[in-house]
Design an enzyme around this catalytic site. Sequence first.
Site, PDB file in Angstrom:
ATOM      1  N   LYS A 286     -15.182 -31.196 -78.580  1.00  0.00           N
ATOM      2  CA  LYS A 286     -16.991 -31.343 -78.600  1.00  0.00           C
ATOM      3  C   LYS A 286     -17.204 -32.588 -79.943  1.00  0.00           C
ATOM      4  O   LYS A 286     -16.302 -32.339 -80.970  1.00  0.00           O
ATOM      5  CB  LYS A 286     -16.872 -30.000 -79.731  1.00  0.00           C
ATOM      6  CG  LYS A 286     -17.927 -29.452 -80.330  1.00  0.00           C
ATOM      7  CD  LYS A 286     -17.814 -28.300 -81.369  1.00  0.00           C
ATOM      8  CE  LYS A 286     -18.737 -27.916 -81.908  1.00  0.00           C
ATOM      9  NZ  LYS A 286     -19.168 -26.446 -82.632  1.00  0.00           N
TER      10      LYS A 286
ATOM     11  N   CYS B  67     -15.357 -18.695 -84.268  1.00  0.00           N
ATOM     12  CA  CYS B  67     -15.148 -19.995 -85.291  1.00  0.00           C
ATOM     13  C   CYS B  67     -15.457 -19.036 -86.736  1.00  0.00           C
ATOM     14  O   CYS B  67     -16.266 -17.800 -86.744  1.00  0.00           O
ATOM     15  CB  CYS B  67     -16.571 -20.570 -85.499  1.00  0.00           C
ATOM     16  SG  CYS B  67     -17.041 -22.016 -85.805  1.00  0.00           S
TER      17      CYS B  67
ATOM     18  N   GLU C  96      -7.897 -34.975 -76.639  1.00  0.00           N
ATOM     19  CA  GLU C  96      -8.233 -34.053 -77.751  1.00  0.00           C
ATOM     20  C   GLU C  96      -7.985 -32.226 -76.387  1.00  0.00           C
ATOM     21  O   GLU C  96      -7.009 -31.669 -76.544  1.00  0.00           O
ATOM     22  CB  GLU C  96      -9.638 -33.676 -78.132  1.00  0.00           C
ATOM     23  CG  GLU C  96     -10.127 -34.105 -79.054  1.00  0.00           C
ATOM     24  CD  GLU C  96      -9.465 -33.528 -80.650  1.00  0.00           C
ATOM     25  OE1 GLU C  96      -8.366 -32.707 -80.407  1.00  0.00           O
ATOM     26  OE2 GLU C  96      -9.404 -34.240 -81.251  1.00  0.00           O
TER      27      GLU C  96
ATOM     28  N   ARG D 293     -28.202 -24.396 -86.200  1.00  0.00           N
ATOM     29  CA  ARG D 293     -27.876 -24.204 -87.592  1.00  0.00           C
ATOM     30  C   ARG D 293     -29.355 -23.654 -87.849  1.00  0.00           C
ATOM     31  O   ARG D 293     -28.801 -22.736 -89.137  1.00  0.00           O
ATOM     32  CB  ARG D 293     -27.321 -25.610 -87.786  1.00  0.00           C
ATOM     33  CG  ARG D 293     -26.180 -26.154 -86.919  1.00  0.00           C
ATOM     34  CD  ARG D 293     -25.692 -27.080 -87.944  1.00  0.00           C
ATOM     35  NE  ARG D 293     -24.667 -27.895 -87.198  1.00  0.00           N
ATOM     36  CZ  ARG D 293     -24.331 -29.201 -87.668  1.00  0.00           C
ATOM     37  NH1 ARG D 293     -24.123 -29.875 -88.071  1.00  0.00           N
ATOM     38  NH2 ARG D 293     -22.831 -29.756 -86.887  1.00  0.00           N
TER      39      ARG D 293
ATOM     40  N   LYS E  16     -19.012 -30.609 -74.994  1.00  0.00           N
ATOM     41  CA  LYS E  16     -20.249 -30.553 -75.842  1.00  0.00           C
ATOM     42  C   LYS E  16     -20.860 -31.918 -76.856  1.00  0.00           C
ATOM     43  O   LYS E  16     -19.882 -32.568 -77.295  1.00  0.00           O
ATOM     44  CB  LYS E  16     -19.956 -29.010 -76.524  1.00  0.00           C
ATOM     45  CG  LYS E  16     -20.819 -28.521 -77.446  1.00  0.00           C
ATOM     46  CD  LYS E  16     -20.809 -27.724 -78.153  1.00  0.00           C
ATOM     47  CE  LYS E  16     -21.433 -27.067 -79.746  1.00  0.00           C
ATOM     48  NZ  LYS E  16     -20.723 -26.390 -79.995  1.00  0.00           N
TER      49      LYS E  16
ATOM     50  N   SER F  89     -28.072 -26.724 -77.961  1.00  0.00           N
ATOM     51  CA  SER F  89     -29.605 -26.366 -78.580  1.00  0.00           C
ATOM     52  C   SER F  89     -30.785 -28.021 -79.103  1.00  0.00           C
ATOM     53  O   SER F  89     -31.743 -27.254 -78.718  1.00  0.00           O
ATOM     54  CB  SER F  89     -29.514 -25.854 -79.905  1.00  0.00           C
ATOM     55  OG  SER F  89     -29.053 -26.772 -81.006  1.00  0.00           O
TER      56      SER F  89
ATOM     57  N   TYR G 143     -29.448 -22.403 -72.706  1.00  0.00           N
ATOM     58  CA  TYR G 143     -30.459 -21.903 -73.286  1.00  0.00           C
ATOM     59  C   TYR G 143     -31.312 -21.805 -72.636  1.00  0.00           C
ATOM     60  O   TYR G 143     -32.443 -20.379 -72.585  1.00  0.00           O
ATOM     61  CB  TYR G 143     -30.950 -22.267 -75.079  1.00  0.00           C
ATOM     62  CG  TYR G 143     -29.849 -22.119 -75.767  1.00  0.00           C
ATOM     63  CD1 TYR G 143     -29.530 -20.901 -76.536  1.00  0.00           C
ATOM     64  CD2 TYR G 143     -29.359 -23.751 -75.726  1.00  0.00           C
ATOM     65  CE1 TYR G 143     -28.442 -21.064 -77.475  1.00  0.00           C
ATOM     66  CE2 TYR G 143     -28.561 -23.532 -77.240  1.00  0.00           C
ATOM     67  CZ  TYR G 143     -28.036 -23.084 -78.220  1.00  0.00           C
ATOM     68  OH  TYR G 143     -27.151 -22.417 -78.229  1.00  0.00           O
TER      69      TYR G 143
ATOM     70  N   CYS H 224     -17.935 -20.346 -89.639  1.00  0.00           N
ATOM     71  CA  CYS H 224     -19.335 -20.736 -89.659  1.00  0.00           C
ATOM     72  C   CYS H 224     -20.511 -20.462 -90.078  1.00  0.00           C
ATOM     73  O   CYS H 224     -21.458 -20.428 -90.832  1.00  0.00           O
ATOM     74  CB  CYS H 224     -19.473 -22.050 -89.664  1.00  0.00           C
ATOM     75  SG  CYS H 224     -20.456 -21.925 -87.616  1.00  0.00           S
TER      76      CYS H 224
HETATM   77  C1  PBG Z   1     -20.022 -23.511 -84.008  1.00  0.00           C
HETATM   78  C2  PBG Z   1     -20.874 -24.090 -83.097  1.00  0.00           C
HETATM   79  C3  PBG Z   1     -21.921 -24.617 -83.517  1.00  0.00           C
HETATM   80  C4  PBG Z   1     -22.252 -24.344 -82.162  1.00  0.00           C
HETATM   81  C5  PBG Z   1     -21.727 -23.685 -81.447  1.00  0.00           C
HETATM   82  N1  PBG Z   1     -21.025 -23.123 -81.989  1.00  0.00           N
HETATM   83  C6  PBG Z   1     -22.872 -25.497 -84.360  1.00  0.00           C
HETATM   84  C7  PBG Z   1     -22.316 -27.090 -84.645  1.00  0.00           C
HETATM   85  O1  PBG Z   1     -20.433 -26.976 -84.343  1.00  0.00           O
HETATM   86  O2  PBG Z   1     -21.928 -27.056 -85.941  1.00  0.00           O
HETATM   87  C8  PBG Z   1     -23.978 -25.792 -81.451  1.00  0.00           C
HETATM   88  C9  PBG Z   1     -24.367 -24.741 -80.063  1.00  0.00           C
HETATM   89  C10 PBG Z   1     -25.266 -25.276 -80.177  1.00  0.00           C
HETATM   90  O3  PBG Z   1     -26.320 -26.283 -81.020  1.00  0.00           O
HETATM   91  O4  PBG Z   1     -26.524 -25.272 -78.929  1.00  0.00           O
HETATM   92  N2  PBG Z   1     -19.808 -22.172 -84.651  1.00  0.00           N
END
Ligand code: PBG
Length: 314
Positions: free
Chosen positions: A183, A104, A221, A193, A236, A263, A302, A106
């Site tokens: 997702k 990704c 999807e 984040r 997720k 998370s 985690y 981001c």
């Molecule tokens: C994007 C990504 C995210 C998470 C995993 N890969 C963040 C998002 O989509 O905003 C979130 C994982 C988590 O909250 O544990 N790279």
Amino acid sequence: MQELFTETRVRPSDLVMPLFIDEGISRPAPISTMPGQSRLPVGGLPAVAGKLDVLGLRAAILFGIPKGKDPGATRAYAPDGVIQRSVRAIKKAGPDFVVATDVCACEYTDHGHCGIIGDTGGGQDLLNDPSLELMNRIAVSHAEAGADIVAPSCMLDGMVGSIRMALDDAGFEDVLLMSYSGKFASGFYGPFREAAQGAPKFGDRRSHQMDPGNVREALRETALDVAEGADMLMVKPALAYLDVIRAVHMRYPQLPLVAYNVSGEYAMVKAAAANGWLDEARVTLEILTGIRRAGADLIITYHAKEAARWLQAA
Ligand code: PBG
């Protein structure tokens, strides 16, 4: 006698540990929103992977925090980028330890979006097809570094087919594609984040992540990703989406299904446990069992390290 009749079990090898690697640090930096988790320096990784292995954990998924960000996420596919160096370090120390990488942009874009931004006609937003090119480059660079599994998490249309073709063209037919197929646009990613420093500077991810109310869309999807050649599927977050896990498991029993216990789900348990409101070991194993019972084969969590310890002690 009860143990004879236990239907669902969790083993350490069912768990995948997420690791955050920060290019700009030389010692672990605790993540305030995720007690017990730290951003790690590249140099510390072989030791961390070795400890996971001893606990019976067989795999980790890596997230990188680069020193510099730019609009085109160039550090995401640089041969000496943080993930590329991390994968090489882990595989050199322990070739059998399975390394998955998050694909990704981001964490690598200065605007914090998952790919290339441009005018979509309705304002600045993620551009699908230009971003696919970027994902291909990122995935191939991870494979070149030695990743066993690449996991595109950007929810772009056509990402699985596009990355599969790019990997095959580059000679990486054996690298598995774990698609973040289902997702959702979730508030449960909040603590992540902060950890990965990848929050969007403007707008949100609702144009490409799914509406929490939609299970049929998740199946649509997923169908696309299956047709495009995904080797593993994912739902997720996990806890608020157990019915989605079940639905995907029933529809696609032929493919391994991964659930991401994200998370925010981790932070909730940690906060309650810190206050003495919950027995952390007990509820964590109960949550992991519930996610497996819903239909997940593997769980990214985690809590992997602690859960492995609690399972060994049980
Ligand atoms: C994007 C990504 C995210 C998470 C995993 N890969 C963040 C998002 O989509 O905003 C979130 C994982 C988590 O909250 O544990 N790279």
